[in-house]
Motif scaffolding. Sequence first.
Motif, PDB file in Angstrom:
ATOM      1  N   THR A 216      -3.686  -8.056  10.259  1.00  0.00           N
ATOM      2  CA  THR A 216      -4.391  -8.468   9.518  1.00  0.00           C
ATOM      3  C   THR A 216      -4.139  -7.840   8.010  1.00  0.00           C
ATOM      4  N   TRP A 217      -4.383  -6.455   7.915  1.00  0.00           N
ATOM      5  CA  TRP A 217      -4.175  -6.033   6.475  1.00  0.00           C
ATOM      6  C   TRP A 217      -2.660  -5.463   6.154  1.00  0.00           C
ATOM      7  N   PHE A 218      -1.960  -5.067   7.271  1.00  0.00           N
ATOM      8  CA  PHE A 218      -0.616  -4.345   7.103  1.00  0.00           C
ATOM      9  C   PHE A 218       0.257  -4.925   6.119  1.00  0.00           C
ATOM     10  N   PHE A 219       0.728  -6.090   6.304  1.00  0.00           N
ATOM     11  CA  PHE A 219       1.569  -6.661   5.556  1.00  0.00           C
ATOM     12  C   PHE A 219       1.089  -7.076   4.113  1.00  0.00           C
ATOM     13  N   PRO A 220      -0.054  -7.758   4.181  1.00  0.00           N
ATOM     14  CA  PRO A 220      -0.499  -8.099   2.616  1.00  0.00           C
ATOM     15  C   PRO A 220      -0.492  -6.941   1.801  1.00  0.00           C
ATOM     16  N   ALA A 221      -1.183  -5.678   2.312  1.00  0.00           N
ATOM     17  CA  ALA A 221      -1.329  -4.560   1.658  1.00  0.00           C
ATOM     18  C   ALA A 221      -0.093  -4.064   1.322  1.00  0.00           C
ATOM     19  N   LEU A 222       0.899  -4.032   2.278  1.00  0.00           N
ATOM     20  CA  LEU A 222       2.193  -3.006   2.003  1.00  0.00           C
ATOM     21  C   LEU A 222       3.620  -3.768   1.892  1.00  0.00           C
ATOM     22  N   ALA A 223       3.561  -5.160   1.824  1.00  0.00           N
ATOM     23  CA  ALA A 223       4.830  -5.946   1.815  1.00  0.00           C
ATOM     24  C   ALA A 223       5.774  -5.507   0.805  1.00  0.00           C
ATOM     25  N   GLU A 224       4.976  -5.310  -0.627  1.00  0.00           N
ATOM     26  CA  GLU A 224       5.812  -4.987  -1.579  1.00  0.00           C
ATOM     27  C   GLU A 224       6.253  -3.689  -1.589  1.00  0.00           C
ATOM     28  N   VAL A 225       5.779  -2.614  -1.312  1.00  0.00           N
ATOM     29  CA  VAL A 225       6.088  -1.312  -1.003  1.00  0.00           C
ATOM     30  C   VAL A 225       7.309  -1.288  -0.137  1.00  0.00           C
ATOM     31  N   LEU A 226       7.145  -1.904   1.107  1.00  0.00           N
ATOM     32  CA  LEU A 226       8.245  -2.174   2.230  1.00  0.00           C
ATOM     33  C   LEU A 226       9.377  -2.529   1.672  1.00  0.00           C
ATOM     34  N   ILE A 227       9.233  -3.627   0.844  1.00  0.00           N
ATOM     35  CA  ILE A 227      10.522  -4.300   0.346  1.00  0.00           C
ATOM     36  C   ILE A 227      10.857  -3.526  -0.838  1.00  0.00           C
ATOM     37  N   GLY A 228      10.163  -2.790  -1.532  1.00  0.00           N
ATOM     38  CA  GLY A 228      10.734  -2.236  -2.915  1.00  0.00           C
ATOM     39  C   GLY A 228      11.329  -0.790  -2.221  1.00  0.00           C
ATOM     40  N   GLU A 229      10.909  -0.132  -1.108  1.00  0.00           N
ATOM     41  CA  GLU A 229      11.537   0.942  -0.540  1.00  0.00           C
ATOM     42  C   GLU A 229      12.536   0.682   0.608  1.00  0.00           C
ATOM     43  N   ARG A 230      12.858  -0.588   0.505  1.00  0.00           N
ATOM     44  CA  ARG A 230      13.818  -0.919   1.370  1.00  0.00           C
ATOM     45  C   ARG A 230      13.637  -0.243   2.839  1.00  0.00           C
ATOM     46  N   VAL A 231      12.405  -0.457   3.281  1.00  0.00           N
ATOM     47  CA  VAL A 231      12.040   0.214   4.756  1.00  0.00           C
ATOM     48  C   VAL A 231      12.400  -0.645   5.906  1.00  0.00           C
ATOM     49  N   LEU A 232      13.045  -0.432   6.901  1.00  0.00           N
ATOM     50  CA  LEU A 232      13.157  -0.874   8.145  1.00  0.00           C
ATOM     51  C   LEU A 232      12.222  -0.155   9.068  1.00  0.00           C
ATOM     52  N   LEU A 233      11.422  -1.306   9.345  1.00  0.00           N
ATOM     53  CA  LEU A 233      10.230  -0.980  10.406  1.00  0.00           C
ATOM     54  C   LEU A 233      10.998  -0.869  11.976  1.00  0.00           C
ATOM     55  N   ASP A 234      10.150  -0.006  12.703  1.00  0.00           N
ATOM     56  CA  ASP A 234      10.564   0.397  14.218  1.00  0.00           C
ATOM     57  C   ASP A 234       9.073   0.450  14.643  1.00  0.00           C
ATOM     58  N   LEU A 235       8.392  -0.562  14.909  1.00  0.00           N
ATOM     59  CA  LEU A 235       6.781  -0.289  15.256  1.00  0.00           C
ATOM     60  C   LEU A 235       6.577  -0.561  16.710  1.00  0.00           C
TER      61      LEU A 235
END
Length: 300
Positions: free
Chosen positions: A104-123
Amino acid sequence: MNLDPKQTEAFRAVIKTGSFEQAAISLHLTPPAISQRVRALESALGSALVVRSRPCRPTATGQRLMQYLKRATLLEADLMAELAERSDAPLVVVAALNADSLGTWFFPALAEVLIGERVLLDLTIEDQDHTYSLLETGLAIGCISTEPKPMRGCTASALGSMRYRLVASTRFRQQYFANGLNRNAARKAPVVAYTRRDRLTSSFLLQHLGLPDGAYPCHYVPGAEPRFSAIRYGLGYGMVPELLLHDALNEGVIVDLAKATPLDISLYWHTWKVQSPRMENLSRQIIEAAPRILARPEGT
């Protein structure tokens, strides 16, 4: 003392895979070699690190070691990127989330942050009441949990509340709850849960209808969207995040079986107090971004 990297690698593999045999496969070694390295590490630290069960799990000392190793790896990666002047090097974040947050909210809220910080997720996806244990055992460096209290060495920050509603398809309601939601009907109506650890609908039925686990049939469908799809197509009913429901409710495809009693679940972001600067920045942005979509906690 200096920790032997081959020994700590073997220890981490045993905890991650749950067995000495699987750890040996992942590291291309033999099980006796893995066992020898883990025993040498236990001897060096003077304490047992692994409970030899099925699956293997860390002892209290093993949990502390896993926590240390996970943070040390993150700090080292951040330092090496800085020393190499690779400011754009990806930040690997190993985190534990509940399926509803991810769906629901994780990617809509954080997509820009994750892209901007060049985050690789291991969820790792786990029930919100159990994500905390993955941080505790060192298998994650951050988690979203319903637990408000931080464990030692960590912080816990309120993200907001996820509102759930007990819903079913119109056809399902007509078949099972034509006379309203009641105890006798609920004994026959199938529930759709994520896993056997999912307590949302079962807690509601116990509290409002006095029905314990096992008193009604139940499907197990992991994943927020697949589970909602099962409910939407009439396989069963259950608690669904309100964030997923707006269109379906407006179109009349889904009906709310208990309008007067929605369920609000407070969520918290847990992570370590001592962490890399980039991880600190990411945590701060998670804490700021989540409430824009989630309801703010009461009193804030």
